[in-house]
Design an enzyme around this catalytic site. Sequence first.
Site, PDB file in Angstrom:
ATOM      1  N   ARG A 105       0.826  -1.230   0.004  1.00  0.00           N
ATOM      2  CA  ARG A 105       0.077   0.178  -0.007  1.00  0.00           C
ATOM      3  C   ARG A 105       0.946   1.120   0.019  1.00  0.00           C
ATOM      4  O   ARG A 105       0.737   2.244  -1.045  1.00  0.00           O
ATOM      5  CB  ARG A 105      -0.907   0.009   1.245  1.00  0.00           C
ATOM      6  CG  ARG A 105      -1.774   1.068   1.472  1.00  0.00           C
ATOM      7  CD  ARG A 105      -2.372   0.898   2.891  1.00  0.00           C
ATOM      8  NE  ARG A 105      -2.974  -0.668   2.941  1.00  0.00           N
ATOM      9  CZ  ARG A 105      -4.487  -0.733   2.547  1.00  0.00           C
ATOM     10  NH1 ARG A 105      -5.091   0.137   2.402  1.00  0.00           N
ATOM     11  NH2 ARG A 105      -4.794  -1.743   2.671  1.00  0.00           N
ATOM     12  N   THR A 106       1.870   1.310   0.825  1.00  0.00           N
ATOM     13  CA  THR A 106       2.768   2.611   1.250  1.00  0.00           C
ATOM     14  C   THR A 106       3.453   2.683  -0.204  1.00  0.00           C
ATOM     15  O   THR A 106       3.734   3.858  -0.574  1.00  0.00           O
ATOM     16  CB  THR A 106       3.657   2.319   2.252  1.00  0.00           C
ATOM     17  OG1 THR A 106       2.517   2.110   3.523  1.00  0.00           O
ATOM     18  CG2 THR A 106       4.282   3.723   2.635  1.00  0.00           C
ATOM     19  N   ARG A 156      11.971   1.676   3.702  1.00  0.00           N
ATOM     20  CA  ARG A 156      10.805   1.109   4.511  1.00  0.00           C
ATOM     21  C   ARG A 156      12.066   0.174   5.139  1.00  0.00           C
ATOM     22  O   ARG A 156      12.353  -0.746   4.500  1.00  0.00           O
ATOM     23  CB  ARG A 156       9.974   0.502   3.542  1.00  0.00           C
ATOM     24  CG  ARG A 156       9.020  -0.499   4.833  1.00  0.00           C
ATOM     25  CD  ARG A 156       8.090   0.257   5.471  1.00  0.00           C
ATOM     26  NE  ARG A 156       7.050  -0.691   6.185  1.00  0.00           N
ATOM     27  CZ  ARG A 156       5.988  -0.196   6.541  1.00  0.00           C
ATOM     28  NH1 ARG A 156       5.375   0.844   6.124  1.00  0.00           N
ATOM     29  NH2 ARG A 156       4.925  -0.767   6.911  1.00  0.00           N
TER      30      ARG A 156
END
Lengths: 359, 359, 359
Positions: A105-106, A156
């Site tokens: 999603r990110t 991330r």
Amino acid sequence: MARGTTNASRGAVCECRASGRSVRSQALPRPCRSGPRRRRGVKVRAEGKLSDLTSVVESQQFDRGMLEDLFEVTKEMERIVEDGAECSLLAGKVMGTLFYEPSTRTRLSFETAMCRLGGKVVSTENAREFSSVAKGETLEDTVRTLEQYVDVIVLRHFQAGSARIAADAASVPLISAGDGPGQHPTQALLDIYTIQKEIGRIDETKVALVGDLANGRTARSLAYVLSKFDKVKLYFVAPDVVRINQDIKDHLTKNGCEWEEVNDLATVAAEVDVLYQTRIQKERFGDKPEDYEKAQGKYIVDKKLVTSMKKGAVVLHPLPRVGEITPEVDSDPRAAYFRQAKNGLYIRMALLTTLLKGN
Amino acid sequence: MARGTTNASRGAVCECRASGRSVRSQALPRPCRSGPRRRRGVKVRAEGKLSDLTSVVESQQFDRGMLEDLFEVTKEMERIVEDGAECSLLAGKVMGTLFYEPSTRTRLSFETAMCRLGGKVVSTENAREFSSVAKGETLEDTVRTLEQYVDVIVLRHFQAGSARIAADAASVPLISAGDGPGQHPTQALLDIYTIQKEIGRIDETKVALVGDLANGRTARSLAYVLSKFDKVKLYFVAPDVVRINQDIKDHLTKNGCEWEEVNDLATVAAEVDVLYQTRIQKERFGDKPEDYEKAQGKYIVDKKLVTSMKKGAVVLHPLPRVGEITPEVDSDPRAAYFRQAKNGLYIRMALLTTLLKGN
Amino acid sequence: MARGTTNASRGAVCECRASGRSVRSQALPRPCRSGPRRRRGVKVRAEGKLSDLTSVVESQQFDRGMLEDLFEVTKEMERIVEDGAECSLLAGKVMGTLFYEPSTRTRLSFETAMCRLGGKVVSTENAREFSSVAKGETLEDTVRTLEQYVDVIVLRHFQAGSARIAADAASVPLISAGDGPGQHPTQALLDIYTIQKEIGRIDETKVALVGDLANGRTARSLAYVLSKFDKVKLYFVAPDVVRINQDIKDHLTKNGCEWEEVNDLATVAAEVDVLYQTRIQKERFGDKPEDYEKAQGKYIVDKKLVTSMKKGAVVLHPLPRVGEITPEVDSDPRAAYFRQAKNGLYIRMALLTTLLKGN
């Protein structure tokens, strides 16, 4: 919000190629720094000017003025997307995503943000397993290699503090897309932007944070950011096992932000402007699945609850949800969580523009 | 095929930037709908007009007129690719691929299609393992989040019926790239387009479907689509354990389409316009590998067989192959399976153009 | 280096869209061939003209003249990147990456190279597990399918010789990004380019190759390429268990290239123009981890060693490193390994331009 407009008023022009028109982006900030290349080793700190931003590592970097500036740029991004024409604001720029743990999603949100600004993307969605990390390379070396190729890095990572280490090593802008139990600054920024946009203000709002307040970093981060505004009142509504930690309560008290822990969601729902629901994370309950079941079922946002809320109030959720908001709520205009997801696109476009424009 | 040309004759202009020329795309359809955003919850059905298409979920959506219209758009796509210049037809648009099971070939075909039209792509090649699905999110929620970012979703899923569920949830166009044992509509479309292009017609063709006709969805889907045309004769040539199912035969009979089950491939090969070979899928034979070996070796398309075919006939295969067509066949002009793969690119470009142009 | 300039002097123009300027790329070569489509089955060989290049499979393809031509194109690529404007040299072209084993660094370098030239990328980072290979498809078939979609294929494979097989099957240009223990030609090219750029010449240089010279293909490949230049002197500095193989020494002797095996890195360091350090690969030591520890610790490049080197000398490393160069060395101007990584971007841009421009 004049502050934002002022220091950004002679911004760049976004040429929208396909339509043949030019959309003047008056809110786009002009970074005054001489370029990020000289920044290696310098600690990122709250500097008070959005145009001085060189990396996005934690939500604390943004003081109120910077947030207001960022919101202006973000509104401009909304106009670009609504316009639908091809934007060439970041044409010629390449973003590299470096994801050491999956977060589809990110990642897709960041990548779309870059695409919609005319930039390009190179991507690795499982850096932990694939890259030279397996051979023992340090994060600093990986970043210093990747920066040879790309203009901005989105990281991330699974370890708290990694984003800071990477940003200090990088000579190109770096944006954290979350570092383990640490920070997820763009989530906090899109949350606060959503409140501003949906409610029309952040000062003098009443916000209920509901669900797992002990482990969920989004609720914690939002509480921190909200404390920068005036007369915000926070309600914490959590099952006993995942109540908000003392450090947050201390921080709020110190910053003159009113807060209250309550048990009854129904009473609070009727009161607040924002009901921020979060997911109870099963994985936190380990060998006590019965505790999870109890906690998970305790505070459900359903049609009845939402109907009891004020007209202009909203329900937010960082998503994904697994039952803590029932699907029947989706059609209520107060259900703002998918609009919130869209704001994530706009906020990330705004950050990319801020970091890359003027280089 | 006049129908296609007519309702599409005042289509959009594809500007080919790099060459400085403008290629007028006369066949590009004009969607009449007021926009896909109002479509949530409405069932997709065969509507008879390509310009009304909002999602691609199953090959049955396409009646003969729509197929002919689609072929016109597809031919235009061929011209765009052959031209080689950069096309900006879908400039400013972003496609999101959401693959819950790997299918590199199909994904790359869709992604290249979008690239060649000037659009951009964000991609997830292993959504099942990576995304918030692991945390318990529904497919509907995943789609409703992704549609906040992108303009069109390409979905590959492991469960039959998923594409329909996703398309009903989505407010942006959705194209199924296969849903488990269910449908793989773009494969059926590229197959039928290949027959039209290679043979020059679909009416009055003789088509042999060979191989695993029980499990292979491509052969089944193609049979369905062929039944929409006149005087098509189908031959089913399958090992005993994987013969065509009764439902297909009933469907063909009901639609006035002649068919025949035969054992001797050599006789049929000399007869047909199209020999559609498929792979025997080892995984279907479980604890009976000896049955697989027998089935696999029964119908091989080799040089001798192809030489016996008519001059203008073609051998098709959805690929990958593992021995059911010998490599020596590749150099025969009747070997059309790689050209067929290329038609997949064109068909997907045509679908993307149809769904996105005019929004 | 006049040779390079001459046959390339009327090259294509790179239009830099965002800036409105046109950068004339005088060094861009004009492939004279009638197009790569006719090349199937023809063996790739050293042809002496860069413009005749159709695939990049091994560093031996490049003779001295071709290397010099390639360096000219590469310099032009540096100017394009430094310019920062959007480049449309490969606008409308699509590159497909086909990686059967992960190599994030190499993949991102190639993908960024294509992006910076205005091209687009479709990518598969784990073809071995995902693609139809699992169903038994041959590499030739995979390549022949992918070439239906894209204009150039970048292949990484785990088996030596695969790149040659794939290039022979392909009718579009193919670049090897490494085939197992075989060749990694673009690494050798970026290494030799880095020496030219950093030292100002390749003839009459003294180069020490340090570390795992038995297994590391980069050191071996570099030795081969260096032997094409005049009066190069090579020093091999390796732990006993991973000394350079006899075949390389024989090759150098045959080509009139002086070489010496030495034990004392300190003495050699003060002597050479280039110290090429490599990683000792733990996985090569299997059941003798103590041998690895000894080998790994034997030749470390630290601050003291680098300080003893000549002023204009450089330390290179193919990266990743795991301790064989200490981080304190990074700030020394002689530490050129991150600049070397950037040269990988330029070299890959140059190869893509050479193979695709003029099609």
